[in-house]
Write a protein that holds these residues in place. Structure first.
Motif, PDB file in Angstrom:
ATOM      1  N   VAL A 234      -1.051  10.140  -5.478  1.00  0.00           N
ATOM      2  CA  VAL A 234      -1.002   8.857  -6.252  1.00  0.00           C
ATOM      3  C   VAL A 234      -2.273   8.832  -7.019  1.00  0.00           C
ATOM      4  CG1 VAL A 234      -1.132   6.470  -6.057  1.00  0.00           C
ATOM      5  CG2 VAL A 234       0.166   7.575  -4.425  1.00  0.00           C
ATOM      6  N   ILE A 235      -2.033   8.706  -8.406  1.00  0.00           N
ATOM      7  CA  ILE A 235      -3.146   8.647  -9.441  1.00  0.00           C
ATOM      8  C   ILE A 235      -3.309   7.486  -9.889  1.00  0.00           C
ATOM      9  CG2 ILE A 235      -3.818   9.388 -11.809  1.00  0.00           C
ATOM     10  CD1 ILE A 235      -1.620  11.851 -11.335  1.00  0.00           C
ATOM     11  N   SER A 236      -4.643   6.702  -9.788  1.00  0.00           N
ATOM     12  CA  SER A 236      -4.940   5.406 -10.018  1.00  0.00           C
ATOM     13  C   SER A 236      -5.711   5.214 -11.382  1.00  0.00           C
ATOM     14  CB  SER A 236      -5.894   4.919  -8.945  1.00  0.00           C
ATOM     15  OG  SER A 236      -4.913   4.523  -7.762  1.00  0.00           O
ATOM     16  N   HIS A 237      -5.292   4.406 -12.249  1.00  0.00           N
ATOM     17  CA  HIS A 237      -6.162   4.120 -13.476  1.00  0.00           C
ATOM     18  C   HIS A 237      -6.523   2.755 -13.581  1.00  0.00           C
ATOM     19  CE1 HIS A 237      -4.890   7.843 -15.655  1.00  0.00           C
ATOM     20  NE2 HIS A 237      -3.993   7.902 -14.825  1.00  0.00           N
ATOM     21  N   ARG A 238      -7.535   2.482 -14.301  1.00  0.00           N
ATOM     22  CA  ARG A 238      -8.015   0.881 -14.360  1.00  0.00           C
ATOM     23  C   ARG A 238      -6.778   0.245 -15.147  1.00  0.00           C
ATOM     24  NH1 ARG A 238     -10.079   0.279 -19.499  1.00  0.00           N
ATOM     25  NH2 ARG A 238     -10.470   2.045 -20.722  1.00  0.00           N
ATOM     26  N   MET A 239      -6.531  -1.197 -15.073  1.00  0.00           N
ATOM     27  CA  MET A 239      -5.784  -1.864 -15.696  1.00  0.00           C
ATOM     28  C   MET A 239      -6.289  -2.005 -17.182  1.00  0.00           C
ATOM     29  SD  MET A 239      -3.722  -3.140 -13.644  1.00  0.00           S
ATOM     30  CE  MET A 239      -2.792  -4.374 -14.428  1.00  0.00           C
ATOM     31  N   LEU A 240      -5.064  -1.642 -18.172  1.00  0.00           N
ATOM     32  CA  LEU A 240      -5.344  -1.882 -19.481  1.00  0.00           C
ATOM     33  C   LEU A 240      -5.481  -3.107 -20.052  1.00  0.00           C
ATOM     34  CD1 LEU A 240      -3.306   1.395 -20.473  1.00  0.00           C
ATOM     35  CD2 LEU A 240      -5.793   1.300 -20.302  1.00  0.00           C
TER      36      LEU A 240
ATOM     37  N   ASP B  32       0.833  -1.096  -0.082  1.00  0.00           N
ATOM     38  CA  ASP B  32      -0.216  -0.120  -0.031  1.00  0.00           C
ATOM     39  C   ASP B  32       1.006   1.228  -0.016  1.00  0.00           C
ATOM     40  OD1 ASP B  32      -1.545   2.150   0.625  1.00  0.00           O
ATOM     41  OD2 ASP B  32      -2.807   1.242   2.205  1.00  0.00           O
ATOM     42  N   THR B  33       1.128   1.810  -0.997  1.00  0.00           N
ATOM     43  CA  THR B  33       1.977   2.956  -1.275  1.00  0.00           C
ATOM     44  C   THR B  33       1.546   4.305  -0.349  1.00  0.00           C
ATOM     45  OG1 THR B  33       2.215   2.506  -3.889  1.00  0.00           O
ATOM     46  CG2 THR B  33       2.920   4.444  -3.015  1.00  0.00           C
TER      47      THR B  33
END
Length: 214
Positions: free
Chosen positions: A195-201, A174-175
């Protein structure tokens, strides 16, 4: 049109190149490395040219420069003993990390000078730092020289990992809770503010492009 300053690296001194590169490649994770000196005392030093090299087996690399023509204590200890521990400092430990970067005589342990505690490792004889967020016990694999100053990339295989309680969630770190300390240019350090989160590609863009042209 964006304006740029253009710099020819061939005209840069070693120091000027270092100042530029360490300001460009930021923030850098810090490998706070413990090794054993010849007399058995514990050496501690921070290095911020630190990278993952492979997953299977887990290999990490730390770039360690020289003191003139001589190896630094950390590199010499690693190559002699074949063991080292990479400790990850917390944001609150910036002063300790900075103080440990001083060049001390080999007979003096930075760990003792800074009043830090150690804990026994599982797979290597080198102790890990008590209070470090994460510690990775490593066995030396190889050293690869780069550049005219013969900087060495020290490659180590991670044999055992210690993670501070509360940081490991579903097999991942957990960063936000980790709050790692990073290095920027000069004697300056930084944390991670956002911390910017994106969905998995899963090749979504490629699939959409292929579908639109069909």
């Amino acid at each position: 049109m964006t304006e740029y300053d253009s710099i020819a690296t061939a005209g840069l001194s070693e120091r000027d190149a270092y100042r530029l590169l360490t300001g460009i490649v930021v923030p850098r994770p810090i490998a706070w490395i413990t090794t054993r000196n010849v007399d058995g005392s514990v050496n501690l030093a921070p290095f911020s040219a630190f990278v993952i090299l492979a997953n299977d087996p887990p290999l990490i690399g730390v770039s360690i420069g020289r003191k003139g023509a001589s190896l630094k204590d950390t590199a010499r200890n690693i190559k002699r003993s074949g063991q080292f521990v990479v400790n990850s400092p917390h944001l609150s430990q910036s002063d300790l990390v900075h103080q440990s970067s001083q060049e001390l005589p080999e007979a003096i342990s930075e760990v003792e000078e800074l009043g830090l505690g150690t804990l026994p490792s599982h797979s290597v004889d080198v102790p890990r730092l008590d209070g470090a967020s994460i510690s990775m016990e490593c066995e030396f694999v190889q050293a690869i020289e780069f550049g005219r100053t013969k900087t060495e990339l020290i490659v180590g295989e991670v044999r055992h990992i210690h993670v501070k309680a509360g940081l490991l969630v579903d097999g991942k770190i957990d960063t936000a809770t980790l709050e790692p300390l990073g290095r920027v240019a000069g004697p300056r350090y930084a944390g991670i503010s956002d911390v910017i989160s994106h969905r998995m590609l899963q090749h979504t863009l490629y699939s959409e492009r292929e579908g639109s042209s069909a």
